[in-house]
Design a protein around this motif. Structure first.
Motif, PDB file in Angstrom:
ATOM      1  N   SER A 351     -37.968 -10.675  18.861  1.00  0.00           N
ATOM      2  CA  SER A 351     -38.115 -11.877  18.032  1.00  0.00           C
ATOM      3  C   SER A 351     -37.008 -12.006  17.005  1.00  0.00           C
ATOM      4  O   SER A 351     -36.613 -13.120  16.641  1.00  0.00           O
ATOM      5  N   TYR A 352     -36.467 -10.886  16.538  1.00  0.00           N
ATOM      6  CA  TYR A 352     -35.430 -10.953  15.503  1.00  0.00           C
ATOM      7  C   TYR A 352     -34.099 -11.446  16.060  1.00  0.00           C
ATOM      8  O   TYR A 352     -33.246 -11.919  15.317  1.00  0.00           O
ATOM      9  N   PHE A 353     -33.918 -11.349  17.366  1.00  0.00           N
ATOM     10  CA  PHE A 353     -32.734 -11.913  17.985  1.00  0.00           C
ATOM     11  C   PHE A 353     -32.916 -13.410  18.259  1.00  0.00           C
ATOM     12  O   PHE A 353     -31.950 -14.160  18.303  1.00  0.00           O
ATOM     13  N   LEU A 354     -34.154 -13.836  18.456  1.00  0.00           N
ATOM     14  CA  LEU A 354     -34.432 -15.223  18.820  1.00  0.00           C
ATOM     15  C   LEU A 354     -34.700 -16.105  17.605  1.00  0.00           C
ATOM     16  O   LEU A 354     -34.585 -17.326  17.678  1.00  0.00           O
ATOM     17  N   TRP A 355     -35.068 -15.464  16.500  1.00  0.00           N
ATOM     18  CA  TRP A 355     -35.414 -16.230  15.303  1.00  0.00           C
ATOM     19  C   TRP A 355     -34.263 -17.109  14.833  1.00  0.00           C
ATOM     20  O   TRP A 355     -34.447 -18.290  14.524  1.00  0.00           O
ATOM     21  N   LEU A 356     -33.049 -16.570  14.806  1.00  0.00           N
ATOM     22  CA  LEU A 356     -31.910 -17.315  14.280  1.00  0.00           C
ATOM     23  C   LEU A 356     -31.582 -18.545  15.119  1.00  0.00           C
ATOM     24  O   LEU A 356     -31.478 -19.654  14.574  1.00  0.00           O
ATOM     25  N   PRO A 357     -31.415 -18.412  16.444  1.00  0.00           N
ATOM     26  CA  PRO A 357     -31.126 -19.631  17.218  1.00  0.00           C
ATOM     27  C   PRO A 357     -32.250 -20.660  17.165  1.00  0.00           C
ATOM     28  O   PRO A 357     -31.990 -21.865  17.226  1.00  0.00           O
ATOM     29  N   SER A 362     -33.213 -25.889  16.441  1.00  0.00           N
ATOM     30  CA  SER A 362     -34.455 -26.631  16.629  1.00  0.00           C
ATOM     31  C   SER A 362     -34.744 -27.481  15.399  1.00  0.00           C
ATOM     32  O   SER A 362     -34.556 -27.028  14.261  1.00  0.00           O
ATOM     33  N   LYS A 363     -35.202 -28.695  15.630  1.00  0.00           N
ATOM     34  CA  LYS A 363     -35.518 -29.595  14.528  1.00  0.00           C
ATOM     35  C   LYS A 363     -36.912 -30.171  14.725  1.00  0.00           C
ATOM     36  O   LYS A 363     -37.268 -30.615  15.814  1.00  0.00           O
ATOM     37  N   GLN A 373     -32.708 -30.365  20.371  1.00  0.00           N
ATOM     38  CA  GLN A 373     -32.170 -31.697  20.655  1.00  0.00           C
ATOM     39  C   GLN A 373     -30.880 -31.639  21.458  1.00  0.00           C
ATOM     40  O   GLN A 373     -30.553 -32.575  22.192  1.00  0.00           O
ATOM     41  N   ILE A 374     -30.143 -30.546  21.327  1.00  0.00           N
ATOM     42  CA  ILE A 374     -28.916 -30.400  22.112  1.00  0.00           C
ATOM     43  C   ILE A 374     -29.249 -30.431  23.601  1.00  0.00           C
ATOM     44  O   ILE A 374     -28.571 -31.096  24.397  1.00  0.00           O
TER      45      ILE A 374
END
Length: 501
Positions: A351-357, A362-363, A373-374
């Motif tokens: 989760s700590y690797f995925l939290w930042l992206p 994400s909006k 949205q990208i």
């Protein structure tokens, strides 16, 4: 920002290293006390409710709640890992999300090779309520030849057998084709999970004369010297002459690549056969080279086989689609999570690797979800160089899943495309194929794959829980299995012959 990113990654590495997925002094398939297992189930429910993007997509909340409550109340004594895995898998399968799945603990997975069980002695192909023998583990077995129809095992008919195995496997929506294919890939293992190990098995079958017969067969005991199916097929694939010489590493590598993807061009019949067994790995150079060869050969027909393709990288699926599609397309109309802050990180090491992206890309929108949205705005266009405009035949089956489903679904309905085979295992409307960390339950150490994003491929499609439906349905049959015929390929050949006659 860069310094903050470095700090986050460093912390994540330390945290992940300290988060153990293993049990000290582990005994294979050991039992865990009931209160600990109950706490694991309660925790899993909280983690899913806080993070899962499609928990109630196909199953109402009260049904999911009831399944968790029933499982907790049924745990009245200690259970071994296999029994607990089955309970959790039965709950998870009711979510009807193929990317939400249950795996044994790291301890169990590592130790299993050293603890071989006796097993049911027949390899069996299943579809619907049909069961047909592919082979026997006993070389001198004269009863169960390839193509023999099985009607019951130990008093359970084929419907009852499947009804007990299906709940142990997750799939998208309401189609059971994926489950049947998974069971067919290792019937003895799924039988063992569902019913345990017996010393003998009473098997009802139909003999070559069409007569109903019953015979009792004993267990097969695998030894450590037995090679796996993968190794056996690999050796056959690279051995062209009767020789005891072992294949070189280069030969093994080539055979492995050939099993994953291959191209055969038949200029006489103006047909190319492109087999894409996965969308994982580095495939773009192969796709470019293949499409160049197809274009230069001038063939008018192509058969694309994704029957054994369970998915992989969406970018590979999109890249290949560009060579065949006749209009601009998107990966999905909706790519959204219910949170941009993964909850219960303590039990989700990645989760700590995925939290930042998730935070950066994400909006939150009016529906309360966090959208990438990208991805939602990105439009892919048909390739200009080496684009194929001839007749396209897509072979799909129950194992066609995830990114493979995106590939066939985006081409479905195109004038020059015909889909042949069975309903895909992956959902036609959408799936949860993005960001898939693993939850590790603290007491049992059972591992659960947790999707974080919901992908709606095309919001105009009907959300009915079905896969991609073929234009021409072709099911397996016992005679074809007995004779070793590929009925789906044969169907396409017949279509080509009719088209050009």
């Amino acid at each position: 920002m860069q310094q903050r990113l470095v700090s986050i990654i460093a912390f994540a590495c330390v945290f992940t290293a300290c988060t153990s997925s293993k049990i000290k002094h582990y005994q294979f398939n050991q039992k865990t006390a009931a209160p600990q297992l109950q706490r694991d189930v309660v925790l899993l429910k909280k983690i899913l409710e806080a993070n899962h993007p499609s928990l109630y997509w196909y199953t109402p909340k009260d049904t999911i709640d009831a399944a968790f409550s029933a499982a907790i109340n049924a745990i009245t004594d200690s259970l071994d890992e296999v029994a607990f895995r089955n309970k959790v898998a039965t709950i998870i399968s009711q979510i009807k999300c193929g990317h939400t799945s249950v795996r044994f603990s790291a301890n169990y997975s590592k130790a299993i090779e050293q603890h071989r069980y006796p097993c049911f002695p027949l390899s069996i192909k299943t579809w619907g309520d049909s069961m047909v023998v592919l082979g026997s583990f006993f070389p001198r077995d004269s009863t169960f030849k390839r193509g023999t129809i099985i009607t019951a095992i130990n008093g359970r008919n084929t419907h009852q057998l499947m009804a007990n195995m299906f709940p142990l496997i997750s799939t998208d929506g309401n189609s059971n084709g994926f489950k049947s294919q998974v069971i067919s890939s290792n019937f003895p293992n799924w039988y063992k999970l569902a019913f345990g190990v017996d010393s003998t098995y009473r098997v009802d079958y139909i003999n070559e004369k069409g007569e109903a017969k019953t015979v009792t067969v004993k267990n097969f005991w695998p030894t450590r010297k037995v090679t796996t199916t993968k190794d056996t097929s690999l050796k056959k694939a690279v051995t062209t002459t009767p020789s005891a010489k072992q294949p070189s590493k280069h030969q093994q590598r080539q055979a492995q690549l050939f099993a994953k993807r291959s191209l055969t061009i038949d200029t006489t019949n103006s047909t190319a056969l492109l087999h894409v067994g996965t969308f994982s790995d580095r495939l773009k150079p192969f796709f470019r080279k293949s499409m160049k060869s197809i274009t230069l050969s001038g063939v008018k027909n192509i058969i694309i086989d994704v029957r054994d393709n369970t998915g992989g990288k969406l970018e590979n699926s999109t890249f290949l689609t560009k060579y065949f599609i006749d209009k601009p397309f998107k990966t999905g109309d909706t790519v959204a999570a219910i949170t941009n802050n993964i909850h219960y990180k303590k039990y989700i090491p990645q989760s700590y690797f995925l939290w930042l992206p998730m935070h950066l890309f994400s909006k939150k929108k009016a529906d309360g979800r966090y959208h990438k949205q990208i991805e939602e705005r990105k439009i892919s266009r048909p390739a200009i160089k080496y684009h194929f405009n001839g007749n396209i035949y897509l072979l799909q089956g129950g194992l066609s899943f995830s990114a493979a489903t995106l590939f066939t679904s985006n081409l479905k309905g195109q004038q020059n495309v015909t889909i042949v085979g069975e309903e895909s295992g992956g959902g036609y409307y959408g799936n949860t194929a993005m960001f898939l960390p693993t939850v590790i339950l603290p007491n049992s150490k059972l591992r659960i794959i947790l999707p974080l994003y919901r992908l709606v491929i095309d919001s105009n499609r009907h959300q009915d829980g079905r896969g991609v439906l073929p234009d021409i349905l072709v099911l397996p049959n016992s005679n074809a299995i007995k004779q070793g015929k590929d009925v789906k390929i044969d169907t396409v050949k017949a279509l080509l012959l009719k088209k050009h006659s």
